[in-house]
Scaffold this motif. Sequence first.
Motif, short mmCIF file in Angstrom:
data_model
loop_
_atom_site.label_atom_id
_atom_site.label_comp_id
_atom_site.label_asym_id
_atom_site.label_seq_id
_atom_site.Cartn_x
_atom_site.Cartn_y
_atom_site.Cartn_z
N ARG A 52 0.70 -1.32 -0.07
CA ARG A 52 0.04 0.10 0.03
C ARG A 52 0.92 1.30 0.02
NH1 ARG A 52 -5.33 0.41 0.35
NH2 ARG A 52 -5.29 -1.60 1.10
N ALA A 53 2.00 1.31 0.74
CA ALA A 53 2.93 2.26 0.73
C ALA A 53 3.54 2.66 -0.84
CB ALA A 53 3.99 2.23 1.79
N SER A 54 3.87 1.50 -1.39
CA SER A 54 4.48 1.79 -2.65
C SER A 54 3.29 2.27 -3.63
CB SER A 54 4.95 0.06 -3.32
OG SER A 54 6.25 -0.17 -2.54
N MET A 55 2.29 1.91 -3.35
CA MET A 55 1.09 2.28 -4.43
C MET A 55 1.08 3.87 -4.01
SD MET A 55 -2.93 1.07 -4.78
CE MET A 55 -3.29 2.07 -3.22
N GLU A 56 0.94 4.21 -2.76
CA GLU A 56 0.69 5.54 -2.21
C GLU A 56 1.80 6.31 -2.96
OE1 GLU A 56 -1.59 7.48 -1.14
OE2 GLU A 56 -3.04 5.72 -1.16
N LYS A 57 2.86 6.04 -2.95
CA LYS A 57 4.24 6.69 -3.55
C LYS A 57 3.94 6.91 -5.02
CE LYS A 57 9.23 6.51 -3.65
NZ LYS A 57 10.43 5.33 -3.03
N PHE A 58 3.53 5.96 -5.76
CA PHE A 58 3.34 5.93 -7.18
C PHE A 58 2.23 7.08 -7.59
CE2 PHE A 58 0.56 4.67 -10.53
CZ PHE A 58 1.30 4.83 -11.80
N LEU A 59 1.03 6.91 -6.67
CA LEU A 59 -0.07 7.71 -6.92
C LEU A 59 0.07 9.15 -6.81
CD1 LEU A 59 -3.00 5.45 -5.72
CD2 LEU A 59 -2.47 6.00 -8.07
#
Length: 547
Positions: free
Chosen positions: A535-542
């Motif tokens: 989830r942290a990786s996705m948030e970083k991308f978004l």
Amino acid sequence: MTVPLPNGAHNQDHSNGTAYPNLKNIFFFAIPAWGHNKPIITLAYRMLEARPNLVITIFTSSMIYPKLLAEIAKIPDHVKGTSKDQRINVIDVCEPMHPLLPAPAFMPAFEALWKGEPVKCLSSGKEFIGIPRPTVAVIDPFAGYVMEAIREITLPYPNGPLPIIAWMTAAIGPCIHLFGPKELGGIGLSGNLSVKTIRYGTEAEILSQMNAFAAKPTGKVISIPGVPSMYDYEQLPQLAPISGSLVEEIGRIYISKCDGIFTVTASCYEKAAIEHVKENWLEKPLGSVLYPIGPLSTSDSSVRAGDDPLKVGPGEEQSPKALAIEFLDMMRKKCGEKSVIYMSFGSIFWPSDDDKLWAVIEEILASGTPLILAHPSPFMKPIGDDKLRFIREHPLATEFEWAPQETILSHPATGWFISHGGWNSTQEAFIYRVPQIFWPFGGDQPYNSLVISDHHKAGFELINIRTGEDGTKPVYRFKDLPDSKQPTFTVDAVRNEVRGLLAKLKGEEGQEKRKNFEKLGAAFLAGWSKDGEARASMEKFLKKYID
């Protein structure tokens, strides 16, 4: 609870198409291989749930299109939207095709999308109108022609081409050797594959080079941080019907050229390899961001929209799902929970040595252990009538050409999974906590087997079943054992190994490995918790590309 569109944003039907003003668009494309496409839907769900100002557009081929729609059906309506507020656009722009052949229809379809012109879906006939220009593209690195087309079409946008994130539906550790630079122990680029061939190559040109980039094993030791070492020829433990050398060469060209990599993995699985890639290959040297986003499977109950893998619906009374449940229910009563072994090598691979395969099957059944055999591979030799009769008439066995894998793995009677170690199968094994007995063929499979069976002590690997010149060479992990303990790769050795394995499965070692696998699976699935790594990786991308 619904996920509303932001103020001022709305979806409207326009002549059988859709308009999406004020929304951001993420574009996806993967080669027409199901294992590369299925995880897209889970990530799309996660992203749409996290950002109401987002739509997802997926270009695909006619052979993958209906399967993607079936996966989308598992996502709750409040996330994917309704027919008027659809937030996932799946558009078939390519006829059935070889996974590595350039699709001539891709470039005009993407150019139309980029210019805001109608894009027609070949399968449905629907025209999609007014989809916003993508802000970032997530592309299979083996679709080199797609990356070339996108860069050409999107220049100068606004200070260069559209950002591209590589879509790696596997763990990152095997990528170090397969796709990394030579200075990190990778095979390295040959320099012999032209961009012109990747972009415009004909079927004859592409297929003539399928085996042209195979790295000849030398016996050198491959050492990936955090993973037990192996000889380089152990990457090819089986004679396989297909070669991935051209695929790997394309990956070597394009992975390092992307702005980042989505990798379906987690630090709990391969922390040292992830850190090594960030530090020495991608982030510091190239400025390319690594996004670990494992797991990605619509089998996860947090993604599923009310679909119960153990529930038989109307009209399914004689379906493979119903037949599997009937057999598993019977075995549960007869032999107990976790008694059944499920054997499947995915949709492509199949053992080349029939004698070894049937030696394993016969020993399993002779021990009184129930067995389900799946055999969907188009490359397998037809199973003889006598063998099929043996399975079909045996009181402890059943077989399927296409097995309902999720149904089988989720059933309490299923105890172990003999698998090639493909990443999608491994993720589903994690989800349903069914430990694996590995029978790897190539690619990332030997790595997954080594990580789980040796590093995490959470599974087993069959060794004597190896075949071919490379597969039957000495095994690194046994290099210090006396000759009497070395594998001999004979059919008799296979039988003895399976007998010993079956005893271990029912003993303390089997129980300990099951516990370790369950812990590893729980840690892996925690990646999508509130503070999880995925989830942290996705948030970083978004935050970088959408907010």
